[in-house]
Design an enzyme around this catalytic site. Structure first.
Site, PDB file in Angstrom:
ATOM      1  N   HIS A  99      71.767  33.314  11.716  1.00  0.00           N
ATOM      2  CA  HIS A  99      70.546  34.102  11.620  1.00  0.00           C
ATOM      3  C   HIS A  99      70.267  34.876  12.902  1.00  0.00           C
ATOM      4  O   HIS A  99      69.541  35.877  12.876  1.00  0.00           O
ATOM      5  CB  HIS A  99      69.371  33.195  11.265  1.00  0.00           C
ATOM      6  CG  HIS A  99      69.369  32.772   9.832  1.00  0.00           C
ATOM      7  ND1 HIS A  99      68.222  32.591   9.100  1.00  0.00           N
ATOM      8  CD2 HIS A  99      70.387  32.505   8.977  1.00  0.00           C
ATOM      9  CE1 HIS A  99      68.524  32.221   7.861  1.00  0.00           C
ATOM     10  NE2 HIS A  99      69.846  32.149   7.771  1.00  0.00           N
ATOM     11  N   HIS A 267      78.353  28.425   3.408  1.00  0.00           N
ATOM     12  CA  HIS A 267      77.851  27.407   2.483  1.00  0.00           C
ATOM     13  C   HIS A 267      78.853  26.281   2.248  1.00  0.00           C
ATOM     14  O   HIS A 267      78.612  25.421   1.407  1.00  0.00           O
ATOM     15  CB  HIS A 267      77.455  28.069   1.162  1.00  0.00           C
ATOM     16  CG  HIS A 267      76.310  29.015   1.311  1.00  0.00           C
ATOM     17  ND1 HIS A 267      75.866  29.825   0.273  1.00  0.00           N
ATOM     18  CD2 HIS A 267      75.500  29.287   2.371  1.00  0.00           C
ATOM     19  CE1 HIS A 267      74.848  30.546   0.708  1.00  0.00           C
ATOM     20  NE2 HIS A 267      74.612  30.241   1.968  1.00  0.00           N
TER      21      HIS A 267
END
Length: 721
Positions: A99, A267
């Site tokens: 992020h 993920h």
């Protein structure tokens, strides 16, 4: 002694101003006034380090091996105040690094990980960054230990990279060299919305067509890094989500294969958190009370750590072994059918139908409990979109290839805004040249500079041609991601040679003259273009009666088409250049606002912007030789005439029907000159006028020339690292 006297507040002796929550700023009082704050960021006063501190020198003395080992140890050193899922902080650290880097967008090069800006608002309090404050706090012991030798910016990206290594991925490498800022980056436009997670329709002309998203934005909603994990506007529909994913990742410089690799690789480890009620979370870090000590989203109502953590609201791990790098993501995605469900926090998510018990991940606190894995709507897009599915199948069938592609994509994600490879520091920085690094070969430095200057001076090219060509070559530099600039002479290559703002016909004519001169003197064309601008400038200085040399540093190289990813340079095309009084078309944004944006990207201060505009006008460098703003009777001479005549009260300034302005003599009523909005803003805006008045003074003609040369040299050498 404290008192509840209601009159106490009114007697407060402290003067409350616009810097606090209680007062109005000048922008609040005069919202249409030109706000120059974008050029005043990161003032020296905000930096706590000494004037002579150089981070790039300091980090070279870092014990790289010791820090790496400490980071590896940190991954499994679970703290009671914020326990690690399955005893491993890898997923959390990867999300923090992701992020941090993932806010980068190619349109203006802003965002990204290179400044450590995730420490400050608004990013530290974005809904998509919930609980990343805990990751940074977990890193504090390492920052405290290694101090000035490692920046927060480097430390956060290192944490994500080491997390992958600790879970079994062979990473592509890591480079140090990111220097921290000490104040929020207010120059970055994150969107016009006034609320978090406002419907994404606000960012699109047509939300069904992701390409219509407002530029320079890349994320689909305010407060998100990429897309809404639950679907477009929170409504699951994988094919629609796939379209948004494709556009968003493209705006972050990723192609389809990189997009699938990053989605799957991100993920493969860690989990989402939504096993609780979001309404129990306290305020974000910027809004939290002082006793929270900079931490936000704290749950003081029910248990809010471990298995009961709430972050995105989605709950579960994507893979069977979330602390291990493997191919489990694709195995589960292709092995099972998936159905829509809702998390305990009420968020949409996908869960497998009839999954085998052994394929379920275990609970983060109790390994005797197995739970369903989950997928987001973006994950489902990886098998529902035909192109993404083809790539996903390739990765599923070739795990080694998947790991290789992901490792390079992760490196690109986390290093995209660091600029050329020459800026990489550290023993694990890869040596390979990558096309997205905009490689440029080293240029010669041992040629006869004075001889080349003499040839240029006798070439027949005008001052305006020499200066304009050099300017156009250098003005593409962006301090946001260190792309563009004169080095490489890419102005002669596609797409830059055909950009409207570069006046292709004039450019072709000038390059046809300069190229054989460069070849004759064994100099690069990149050097020759810059040197030609300097020659023109020195001629204009001499014509003004001064003898101020223009510094020149040789060594630029000439890039080739093979070294140039033409498509990735499209966002660098200027749509306006106030320095040359040019707009590609009329925009909703005022021309002077576009000038500020360009100046900030080039790394200029307000004073440097002012002196450059004034000088460029009298040099006659306006686009297509237009006369706007040429407040001089001696074009091609570097005088302060622009400022003298702009501030002279013998003139009046009258708007014309075509949007331009007439400069009229008060006595005779005769029009003397014409001007654009950009020209007149230097007399209309109080701050800009204060600078203009400095350069209009009789005793500052020499200062004007000297300051112009300094600012010019800064632009010409901005990309020399």
């Amino acid at each position: 002694m404290m008192t509840d006297d209601s009159n106490t507040a009114s007697k407060c002796p402290v003067m409350h101003g616009g810097m606090t929550a209680s007062g109005k700023s000048n922008t609040d009082w005069w919202p249409e006034s030109l706000n120059l704050d974008i050029l005043h960021q990161h003032d020296r006063k905000s930096n706590p380090m000494e004037d002579d501190f150089n981070y790039r020198d300091a980090v070279k003395s870092l014990d790289f091996a010791a820090l790496k080992q400490d980071m590896l140890d940190l991954m499994t050193d679970s703290q009671d105040w914020w326990p690690a899922d399955w005893g491993h902080y890898g997923g959390l650290m990867i999300r923090m690094a992701w992020h941090s880097a993932g806010s980068y967008r190619i349109a203006d090069g802003r965002g990204g990980a290179a400044t450590g800006n995730q420490r400050f608002a608004p990013l530290n309090s974005w809904p998509d960054n919930v609980n990343l404050d805990k990751a940074r706090r977990l890193l504090w012991p390492l920052k405290k230990k290694y101090g000035n030798k490692v920046s927060w910016a480097d430390l956060m990206i290192l944490a994500g990279t080491i997390a992958y290594e600790s879970m079994g991925l062979k990473t592509y490498g890591f480079a140090y060299g990111r220097e921290d800022v000490w104040h929020p980056e207010k120059d970055t436009y994150w969107g016009a919305e006034k609320e978090w997670l406002a419907p994404s329709d606000n960012r699109y002309d047509d939300v069904a067509n992701p390409a219509t998203m407002e530029n320079p934005l890349a994320a689909v909603q305010m407060g998100l890094i990429y897309v809404n994990p639950e679907g477009v506007n929170g409504q699951p529909e994988p094919l629609k989500t796939a379209a948004q994913v494709r556009e968003t990742f493209a705006r972050m410089a990723m192609n389809d294969e990189e997009t699938v690799a990053l989605t799957a690789g991100g993920h493969t480890v860690g989990k989402t958190h939504g096993n609780g009620k979001a309404e129990h979370l306290g305020p974000d870090p910027e809004a939290a009370d002082v006793h929270e000590q900079g931490l936000g989203w704290n749950n003081h109502t029910t248990r809010g750590i471990g298995r009961d953590t709430v972050t995105s609201g989605i709950e579960g791990a994507w893979t069977t072994h979330p602390t291990k790098w493997d191919n489990g993501y694709f195995y589960l995605l292709f092995t099972y059918d998936w159905q829509l469900t809702k998390s305990p926090a009420g968020a949409w998510q996908w869960e497998p139908v009839d999954i085998k018990e052994e394929d379920k991940p275990v609970d983060v606190e109790d390994p005797s409990i197995r739970l369903n894995p989950i997928m987001t709507d973006a994950d489902m897009a990886m098998i529902k979109d035909p192109k993404y599915r083809e790539i996903s199948e390739r990765f599923y069938n070739d795990p080694a290839y998947f790991s290789e592609v992901f490792a390079k994509a992760w490196f690109k994600l986390t290093h995209r805004d660091m600029g050329p490879k020459s800026r990489y520091i550290g023993p694990e920085a890869p040596q390979e040249d990558l096309i997205w690094q905009d490689p440029v070969p080293a240029g010669a430095t041992d040629y006869d500079v004075d001889g080349l200057k003499a040839l240029i001076a006798n070439s027949g090219l005008s001052i305006a041609e020499l200066v304009s060509t050099a300017w156009d070559s250098a003005r593409t530099f962006r301090q946001s991601d260190l792309r563009g600039g004169a080095n490489g002479a890419r102005i002669r290559l596609a797409p830059q040679k055909d950009w409207e703002g570069n006046e292709p016909e004039r450019l072709k004519r000038v390059l046809a003259v300069l190229t054989p001169l460069a070849e004759k003197m064994s100099a690069s064309l990149a050097d020759t273009i810059v040197l030609a601008g300097n020659v023109g400038l020195e001629q204009a200085i001499a014509a003004a009666g001064f003898a101020v040399p223009v510094p020149f540093t040789p060594g630029r190289g000439d890039a080739t088409d093979e070294m140039t990813d033409a498509d990735s340079f499209a966002p660098l095309e200027p749509i306006a250049d106030g320095f040359r009084n040019w707009l590609k078309q009329n925009y909703a944004v005022k021309p002077e606002e576009l000038l500020l944006d360009r100046a900030q990207l080039m790394g200029l201060t307000a004073a440097e912007m002012v002196v450059l505009v004034g000088g460029m006008r009298v040099l006659g460098t306006n686009y297509s030789q237009q006369s706007f703003g040429m407040f001089t009777d001696n074009p091609g001479t570097l005088t302060n005439d622009f400022f003298v005549n702009l501030t002279d009260m013998q003139f009046t300034w009258k708007p014309l029907n075509d949007g331009s302005y007439a400069i009229v003599e008060r006595d005779s009523g005769k029009q003397k000159w014409s001007a654009s909005r950009i020209d007149l803003v230097f007399g209309a805006n109080s701050i800009l006028r204060s600078y203009a008045e400095v350069y209009a003074q009789d005793d500052n003609q020499q200062k004007f020339v000297s300051d112009f040369v300094k600012a010019w040299t800064k632009v010409m050498e901005a990309d020399l690292f």
